[in-house]
Design a protein around this motif. Structure first.
Motif, PDB file in Angstrom:
ATOM      1  N   PRO A 187      -2.445  13.207  22.149  1.00 16.38           N
ATOM      2  CA  PRO A 187      -1.964  11.936  21.576  1.00 16.38           C
ATOM      3  C   PRO A 187      -2.921  10.796  21.933  1.00 16.38           C
ATOM      4  O   PRO A 187      -3.303  10.655  23.093  1.00 16.38           O
ATOM      5  CB  PRO A 187      -0.607  11.720  22.247  1.00 16.38           C
ATOM      6  CG  PRO A 187      -0.414  12.817  23.220  1.00 16.38           C
ATOM      7  CD  PRO A 187      -1.638  13.661  23.277  1.00 16.38           C
ATOM      8  N   PHE A 269      -2.038  12.277  27.825  1.00 19.21           N
ATOM      9  CA  PHE A 269      -2.669  13.588  27.676  1.00 19.21           C
ATOM     10  C   PHE A 269      -1.613  14.688  27.718  1.00 19.21           C
ATOM     11  O   PHE A 269      -0.419  14.409  27.716  1.00 19.21           O
ATOM     12  CB  PHE A 269      -3.788  13.794  28.691  1.00 19.21           C
ATOM     13  CG  PHE A 269      -3.382  13.724  30.127  1.00 19.21           C
ATOM     14  CD1 PHE A 269      -3.184  12.494  30.743  1.00 19.21           C
ATOM     15  CD2 PHE A 269      -3.207  14.871  30.882  1.00 19.21           C
ATOM     16  CE1 PHE A 269      -2.822  12.415  32.075  1.00 19.21           C
ATOM     17  CE2 PHE A 269      -2.845  14.802  32.221  1.00 19.21           C
ATOM     18  CZ  PHE A 269      -2.651  13.571  32.812  1.00 19.21           C
ATOM     19  N   LEU A 270      -2.080  15.932  27.706  1.00 21.98           N
ATOM     20  CA  LEU A 270      -1.178  17.084  27.595  1.00 21.98           C
ATOM     21  C   LEU A 270      -1.354  18.012  28.798  1.00 21.98           C
ATOM     22  O   LEU A 270      -2.398  17.974  29.462  1.00 21.98           O
ATOM     23  CB  LEU A 270      -1.480  17.858  26.309  1.00 21.98           C
ATOM     24  CG  LEU A 270      -1.256  17.101  24.999  1.00 21.98           C
ATOM     25  CD1 LEU A 270      -1.749  17.929  23.819  1.00 21.98           C
ATOM     26  CD2 LEU A 270       0.216  16.763  24.818  1.00 21.98           C
ATOM     27  N   PRO A 271      -0.362  18.872  29.045  1.00 24.66           N
ATOM     28  CA  PRO A 271      -0.463  19.734  30.228  1.00 24.66           C
ATOM     29  C   PRO A 271      -1.696  20.639  30.256  1.00 24.66           C
ATOM     30  O   PRO A 271      -2.134  21.029  31.325  1.00 24.66           O
ATOM     31  CB  PRO A 271       0.820  20.575  30.148  1.00 24.66           C
ATOM     32  CG  PRO A 271       1.775  19.747  29.376  1.00 24.66           C
ATOM     33  CD  PRO A 271       0.951  19.010  28.377  1.00 24.66           C
ATOM     34  N   HIS A 474       2.167  28.557  28.523  1.00 29.00           N
ATOM     35  CA  HIS A 474       3.271  27.676  28.941  1.00 29.00           C
ATOM     36  C   HIS A 474       2.840  26.208  28.984  1.00 29.00           C
ATOM     37  O   HIS A 474       3.668  25.328  29.176  1.00 29.00           O
ATOM     38  CB  HIS A 474       3.807  28.101  30.306  1.00 29.00           C
ATOM     39  CG  HIS A 474       2.847  27.823  31.429  1.00 29.00           C
ATOM     40  ND1 HIS A 474       1.662  28.500  31.577  1.00 29.00           N
ATOM     41  CD2 HIS A 474       2.897  26.917  32.436  1.00 29.00           C
ATOM     42  CE1 HIS A 474       1.032  28.029  32.634  1.00 29.00           C
ATOM     43  NE2 HIS A 474       1.756  27.079  33.177  1.00 29.00           N
ATOM     44  N   VAL A 477       1.718  22.642  23.875  1.00 33.25           N
ATOM     45  CA  VAL A 477       2.833  21.911  23.244  1.00 33.25           C
ATOM     46  C   VAL A 477       3.164  22.483  21.868  1.00 33.25           C
ATOM     47  O   VAL A 477       2.306  23.017  21.171  1.00 33.25           O
ATOM     48  CB  VAL A 477       2.534  20.401  23.096  1.00 33.25           C
ATOM     49  CG1 VAL A 477       2.604  19.700  24.428  1.00 33.25           C
ATOM     50  CG2 VAL A 477       1.205  20.162  22.412  1.00 33.25           C
ATOM     51  N   GLN A 478       4.426  22.328  21.521  1.00 33.69           N
ATOM     52  CA  GLN A 478       4.937  22.856  20.261  1.00 33.69           C
ATOM     53  C   GLN A 478       4.371  22.076  19.064  1.00 33.69           C
ATOM     54  O   GLN A 478       4.483  22.527  17.920  1.00 33.69           O
ATOM     55  CB  GLN A 478       6.477  22.795  20.304  1.00 33.69           C
ATOM     56  CG  GLN A 478       7.208  23.608  19.275  1.00 33.69           C
ATOM     57  CD  GLN A 478       6.894  25.093  19.344  1.00 33.69           C
ATOM     58  OE1 GLN A 478       6.445  25.591  20.366  1.00 33.69           O
ATOM     59  NE2 GLN A 478       7.100  25.797  18.247  1.00 33.69           N
TER      60      GLN A 478
ATOM     61  N   ASP B 202      12.089  22.555  22.534  1.00 32.43           N
ATOM     62  CA  ASP B 202      10.915  21.991  21.855  1.00 32.43           C
ATOM     63  C   ASP B 202      10.683  22.647  20.488  1.00 32.43           C
ATOM     64  O   ASP B 202       9.879  22.160  19.704  1.00 32.43           O
ATOM     65  CB  ASP B 202       9.655  22.097  22.731  1.00 32.43           C
ATOM     66  CG  ASP B 202       9.307  23.539  23.104  1.00 32.43           C
ATOM     67  OD1 ASP B 202      10.184  24.427  22.952  1.00 32.43           O
ATOM     68  OD2 ASP B 202       8.171  23.780  23.539  1.00 32.43           O
ATOM     69  N   TRP B 261       6.392  22.770  34.225  1.00 30.07           N
ATOM     70  CA  TRP B 261       6.387  23.558  32.980  1.00 30.07           C
ATOM     71  C   TRP B 261       7.033  24.925  33.146  1.00 30.07           C
ATOM     72  O   TRP B 261       7.055  25.731  32.228  1.00 30.07           O
ATOM     73  CB  TRP B 261       4.974  23.666  32.411  1.00 30.07           C
ATOM     74  CG  TRP B 261       4.265  22.366  32.549  1.00 30.07           C
ATOM     75  CD1 TRP B 261       3.107  22.123  33.231  1.00 30.07           C
ATOM     76  CD2 TRP B 261       4.678  21.087  32.026  1.00 30.07           C
ATOM     77  NE1 TRP B 261       2.790  20.790  33.173  1.00 30.07           N
ATOM     78  CE2 TRP B 261       3.734  20.133  32.456  1.00 30.07           C
ATOM     79  CE3 TRP B 261       5.771  20.658  31.265  1.00 30.07           C
ATOM     80  CZ2 TRP B 261       3.834  18.783  32.127  1.00 30.07           C
ATOM     81  CZ3 TRP B 261       5.879  19.319  30.953  1.00 30.07           C
ATOM     82  CH2 TRP B 261       4.920  18.400  31.376  1.00 30.07           C
ATOM     83  N   PRO B 266       6.440  21.941  27.619  1.00 33.07           N
ATOM     84  CA  PRO B 266       5.221  21.121  27.717  1.00 33.07           C
ATOM     85  C   PRO B 266       5.295  19.921  26.783  1.00 33.07           C
ATOM     86  O   PRO B 266       5.790  20.039  25.657  1.00 33.07           O
ATOM     87  CB  PRO B 266       4.104  22.093  27.319  1.00 33.07           C
ATOM     88  CG  PRO B 266       4.762  23.240  26.672  1.00 33.07           C
ATOM     89  CD  PRO B 266       6.148  23.320  27.217  1.00 33.07           C
ATOM     90  N   ARG B 267       4.817  18.773  27.242  1.00 31.86           N
ATOM     91  CA  ARG B 267       4.976  17.523  26.506  1.00 31.86           C
ATOM     92  C   ARG B 267       3.832  16.576  26.883  1.00 31.86           C
ATOM     93  O   ARG B 267       3.184  16.771  27.898  1.00 31.86           O
ATOM     94  CB  ARG B 267       6.304  16.889  26.869  1.00 31.86           C
ATOM     95  CG  ARG B 267       6.487  16.708  28.384  1.00 31.86           C
ATOM     96  CD  ARG B 267       7.546  15.707  28.697  1.00 31.86           C
ATOM     97  NE  ARG B 267       7.128  14.433  28.183  1.00 31.86           N
ATOM     98  CZ  ARG B 267       7.957  13.501  27.720  1.00 31.86           C
ATOM     99  NH1 ARG B 267       9.245  13.713  27.770  1.00 31.86           N
ATOM    100  NH2 ARG B 267       7.506  12.355  27.254  1.00 31.86           N
ATOM    101  N   PRO B 268       3.603  15.541  26.079  1.00 34.23           N
ATOM    102  CA  PRO B 268       2.562  14.578  26.460  1.00 34.23           C
ATOM    103  C   PRO B 268       3.007  13.776  27.685  1.00 34.23           C
ATOM    104  O   PRO B 268       4.204  13.556  27.863  1.00 34.23           O
ATOM    105  CB  PRO B 268       2.472  13.649  25.237  1.00 34.23           C
ATOM    106  CG  PRO B 268       3.260  14.302  24.156  1.00 34.23           C
ATOM    107  CD  PRO B 268       4.247  15.184  24.808  1.00 34.23           C
TER     108      PRO B 268
END
Lengths: 529, 529
Positions: A187, A269-271, A474, A477-478, B202, B261, B266-268
Motif C-alpha cells: 500500500p 508495508f506488509l508482513p 502465512h 495478504v489476501q 480475510d 500472523w 496478514p494485513r498492511p
C-alpha cells in the motif's frame, strides 16, 4: 552495542551448527545489486548452505573465474561485452549530461527508447536461461530450496515458478515503486509515500501531492507500455499459457527491501516486506600505512572523502578543474578517488587515488564529510559511520537518494551541471561547520544501529525461514486475490450507491403518489361541493 | 530452537548489564490486559529498570498489596467494588445469554447503553488520576522515561502529554480496529482486512466485503457517538484547550499489538506497529503429582483440557449437565476447571478442578485437545504448544478469535446457547481424530516460534528503544498530519476532475465556435451566390 553485536554473531554461529545445509540458487545480477547480495550469500555459505549463482557469459561486473566459495552456473548470452558497455554508457550519458537540458517530453521519449533497447538485451539474457534446455535441465536436477534474486534482472519469478521453488527478492526499489505496489500489493498512498525517483519527500504540499499522484500514474502507464506487455508475451511463450509477469512477481514469498527508516521515510508495508537497508555495512578496518599518514597529517581539521562511485570513472576536464579548485580552498585534507588526468587546479591538500577503501575511510575518526554521487551503498556506509554528506547525484536513484538525505538534514545537494567552485566549496564547508549536519548524521546512525536485528542477520533469517518452511504463505495478504476495484471496495460503493438511489427514487415516487392522491381527493371534494 | 532461545536469554542478560536503569510508569489495567503486560514489566525489572504501576483503589483483578517487584502508585476512585462487579456481570450476561436472542437493533441499543454506563465509570477512574493534584504532582516529580499503557483504559495519552514523556501502547484490538485505523493511521482496506469482532476472515465474498465495509462504518459512527465526543470534552476540560483524544492517541510512539500472523490474518501495517502476540507464553512446567497421575492414567487416549476462563466462573446447571454428558462419552480423560455444583451427568473420565495450571497442561505431551472460551491468552497458549481447540466463545473478542482459529483449520466452534451433547461430543472427537486439526495447530505453532525474536524480547526492545531515544518519531508516518480527504488524495482527484471538465468545455466551445464559423461562411457564400 559491541556486546549485542558479538552475541548476535554467537547466535548465528550456534544456529549454523543447528541448520542443515540447504541449496540456494541465485539469479544473475550486476554492480551495486551484486555488492548487496554478496554479504548475504557469504553468510549463507558460513552457515553451511550451498550457493549456486547463475552467471551470464557477458557481464560488466560479475566474474565467475574469481576464486569464490560459491558455485557458478555459466550460461551463454548472445550479447557482446562492447554492446553491453555501449548501452550502459549511453544511459549514463543521458542521465548525467543530457537530462538537465531537456524538456519533460524529450526526457520521456529518450527514456522510452533507452528502456526499449535495454529490454531487448534483457530478453537475450533470458533466452540464455529459459530457452536453454541444458541449463533448465541442470536447474531442475539441482533440487534447490529457494531462488534468491534482484527482480531488476527479469525472469527469476518465471524460473522459480517453473522449478516449483520459493522465491525471495532483494530489491532497492522499482521506478515509482511500480512493482512493489502493483505486483507486491504494497500500500502506497500518494499523499505521503513519495514514489521512488520522484525527488519528493513525505512532507508534500498540494502541488507536490499532485505531482506525486501524476508521477505514480504516468510511470504506471509507461511501465505497462514499455515492460509488462512484452514481458507477458515472452513469459506466455515460455510457459505455453497466458501468463502475467506481474502476477508471478507477486508470488514472491519475501521481499527484502534494501532500505530502512534511517534512509527512507516511514510508510505502510506488509508482513512479507522486510527492510534490510545497509546489509553490506561493517566496521572500518585500519587504512594502508601511507594513507593513514596522509589522513593523520590533516591535524584537527580532519579529512574529506570524495568519490563518484565505480560506475562514473571520470568527469570532463572542465568539471575536474572546478571541483579541484573548490577542494583546494578547504582547510581539510581531501582523498579523491579519480581516474582522469590530474586537474591543473589541484591543491596541495588534495590527493588523488585510483581506488580508496571507502568504508574504512568513512569509519575513520578524522573524517568530517563525504562527497558522493548518492548511490545507496555509499550513503548507507556514511549513515553507518554517521558522516554528513555533499551529494553530486548523477543518475538513476541518486538524485532521489540525496533528496532523502537532505530532507533528513544530513546532506547538501550540488548539481554537476550547474554547480560552481564557490557553491561546492560552501556546501562542503556547511556540512562540516554547521553542527546540525553532523548531529543529524549521527541520529541516522543511531537509528541504523539501534534495531532488534542487524539487516544482514534479518535477510539471512528470512531466506532460511523460506527454505525451512517451503515458502512464507502465512505472510501473504489476501489482496493478491482481489481485482483492483474489489481491493478499493468500488463494487461495494457502487452497490451502496445504487441502493441509495433506489431508496430515494422509491421515496420520491411514494411522496408524489401520496401528494397526487391528496390533491385529487381535494379536487373531487371541491367538484362534489 | 532451544539453542536459539538460550542465546536470546544470553542476549538479554548481557544487554541488561549494559542498560542503565530507566523509570517506567504503567497505566492501570485489569484482567487479561494486565496478564499480558506483567511478563514485559517483570523482564524490564530484571533488566534494571524501575517500574511504577498506577493502581485504582477499586479493581476487580489488580492487587497492590501482593508482594511484587513493582512499585505501586495507589489512587482513589469514587466507585465501589460492588458497582464495578455489577457492571461487569451485566456486560457478561448480555453477551453470553442475551445477544443470541436479540435482533441487530436491540443489540445496538443495549450495547450503546452498556458502553454509556461503562464510560461514566471510566471518567470516575480518570478523575482519580487527572483531577488529583497530589497524584499528578507525584507523577510529574517521578521524571519517568516512558508511559506504558493498554489504551482500553482511557487517559494514558493525555497523561503522557501532560507529563511530556513518550508513550507505548499495548493493545489487543479496538472494536472494528477503530483506534488503530482512525488514530494510529493503520491502513485497513475493508476488502481484505476484517474488522476486529466482525467474525469475518480475510477471504470474503461480495456480501462479506459489504458487511465488513458497513461494520467499519457503523462502528466508526457508534464509537464517535459513544466515546470521542465526551472524551474530547473531558480532555479539553483538563487541558483547558480544545483537545482531540484521537489525535493524542495517535501520538503514541509505539503500538505493541498483541497478535501475530499465527493468530491474525496478514494485513498492511506501519513501522511503529509491532506484532507481539503470545508475550505471556512459556514452556510447560511439571504438573502437581496427583494431577500428573490422573493425566498418565489416560493411557494412549490422552487428555482434554477444558476451561471457560477466569471471567466466567460457572454456567447454568442445565448447560453444565449437557457439557458433562458430552465429556462422559469421550475415551480421553478430561480436566475441567469449574466452580459450580457437580453436574449429575459427570462421567468417571472427567475430573473437576477449581483451578488448573492451564499452560502446563497444554504443554503436556498427553494433551489432545483444548476446550476454550476463546480468550486470546488461552488461544496463544494452545498455539504455542500446538494443541487443536474446540471453542465455546462467550463475549467480547472471543467469537471473533475462534473464527480466526477455525479459518486456520485448528478449531471447531460450538455455540453455548445452541449446542447439544452430541454436537459438543462430535466437535471434540473431530479435532482429536481428524489429523488436519493437529497438523494445522502444529503449523501455527511453528509460525509462532520461528520468528527473528520472541514477542517478549521484541516488546522489551521497543520500550527500551523509546526510553533510550526519548520517543520513536522516525517510525511515525506523515499521514498523521493530513486530513482524511488529503490522505485519500480526494483534493487532488477533484482538482484533476475540474481541469478535465474545463478542458472538455474549452474543446467543446472551440469546436462549436469553429462549426458555427464554418456554417455561417457557407451561408454567406450561398447568399452571395
Amino acid at each position: 552495542m559491541k556486546l549485542r553485536l558479538s552475541v548476535c554473531v554467537l547466535l548465528l554461529l550456534c544456529a549454523a551448527e543447528n541448520s542443515s545445509g540447504g541449496k540456494i540458487l541465485v539469479w544473475y545480477s550486476d554492480n551495486s545489486h551484486w555488492i548487496n547480495m554478496k554479504p548475504v550469500l557469504e553468510t549463507l555459505v558460513d552457515r553451511g548452505h550451498q550457493v549456486t549463482v547463475l552467471v551470464p557469459s557477458t557481464s560488466l561486473f560479475m566474474n565467475s573465474s574469481e576464486p569464490s566459495r560459491f558455485q557458478y552456473e555459466l550460461f551463454d548470452v548472445d550479447v557482446s561485452f562492447e554492446d553491453l558497455e555501449k548501452i550502459f554508457e549511453t544511459i549514463i550519458h543521458f542521465f548525467v549530461y543530457e537530462m538537465d537540458f531537456m524538456n519533460p517530453l524529450e526526457i520521456y521519449i529518450k527514456f522510452y527508447n533507452l528502456m526499449k533497447n535495454n529490454k531487448n538485451i534483457t530478453f537475450k539474457f533470458l533466452d540464455g536461461v529459459l530457452k536453454s534446455e541444458p541449463i533448465m535441465k541442470k536447474l531442475k536436477e539441482g533440487n534447490y530450496d529457494v531462488l534468491f534474486a534482484d527482480p531488476i534482472y527479469a525472469g527469476s519469478d518465471l524460473t522459480a515458478d517453473i522449478l516449483g521453488i520459493p522465491l525471495v527478492f532483494s530489491l532497492c526499489f522499482s521506478l515509482a515503486n511500480n512493482w512493489e505496489r502493483m505486483c507486491g500489493q504494497l500500500p502506497s498512498p500518494p499523499s505521503f509515500v513519495p514514489g521512488a525517483a520522484s525527488k519528493l519527500t513525505d512532507k508534500m504540499d498540494f502541488s507536490e501531492r499532485l505531482s506525486n499522484f501524476l508521477f505514480y500514474a504516468l510511470q504506471d502507464v509507461m511501465i505497462d507500455q514499455i515492460m509488462w506487455k512484452e514481458v507477458d508475451e515472452y513469459y506466455s511463450e515460455i510457459r505455453g499459457t497466458p501468463t502475467s509477469a506481474c502476477e508471478l512477481m507477486g508470488k514472491a514469498d519475501i521481499w527484502l527491501l534494501r532500505t530502512y527508516w534511517d534512509f527512507d521515510f516511514p510508510r505502510p508495508f506488509l508482513p512479507n516486506f522486510k527492510f534490510v537497508g545497509g546489509i553490506h555495512c561493517k566496521p572500518a578496518k585500519p587504512l594502508p600505512k601511507d594513507m593513514e599518514e596522509f589522513v593523520q597529517s590533516s591535524g584537527e581539521n580532519g579529512i574529506v572523502v570524495f568519490t563518484l562511485g565505480s560506475m562514473i570513472k571520470n568527469v570532463t576536464t572542465e568539471k575536474a578543474n572546478l571541483i579541484a579548485s573548490a577542494l583546494a580552498q578547504l582547510p581539510q585534507k581531501v582523498l579523491w578517488r579519480y581516474n582522469g588526468e590530474k586537474p591543473k587546479t589541484l591543491g596541495s591538500n588534495t590527493r588523488i587515488f585510483s581506488w580508496i577503501p571507502q568504508n574504512d575511510l568513512l569509519g575513520h575518526p578524522k573524517t568530517k564529510a563525504f562527497i558522493t554521487h548518492g548511490g545507496t551503498n555509499g550513503i548507507y556506509e556514511a549513515i553507518y559511520h554517521g558522516v554528513p554528506m555533499v551529494g553530486i547525484p548523477m543518475f538513476a536513484d541518486q538524485p532521489d537518494n540525496m533528496v532523502h538525505m537532505e530532507a533528513k538534514g544530513a546532506a547538501v545537494i550540488q548539481n554537476l551541471n550547474f554547480m560552481t567552485t564557490e557553491s561546492l566549496r560552501d556546501a562542503i564547508k556547511a556540512v562540516i561547520n554547521d553542527k546540525s549536519y553532523k548531529e543529524n548524521a549521527m541520529r541516522l546512525s543511531r537509528i541504523h544501529h539501534d534495531r532488534p536485528m542487524s539487516p544482514l542477520d534479518e535477510a539471512v533469517f528470512w531466506i532460511e525461514f523460506t527454505m525451512r518452511n517451503k515458502g512464507a504463505k502465512h505472510l501473504r495478504v489476501q489482496a493478491h486475490e482481489l481485482t483492483w476495484y474489489q481491493y478499493h471496495s468500488l463494487d461495494v460503493l457502487a452497490f451502496l450507491l445504487i441502493i441509495d438511489l433506489l431508496l430515494i427514487f422509491i421515496l420520491f415516487k411514494s411522496c408524489s403518489f401520496c401528494f397526487k392522491r391528496c390533491c385529487s381527493r381535494k379536487q373531487t371534494k371541491r367538484k362534489a361541493e
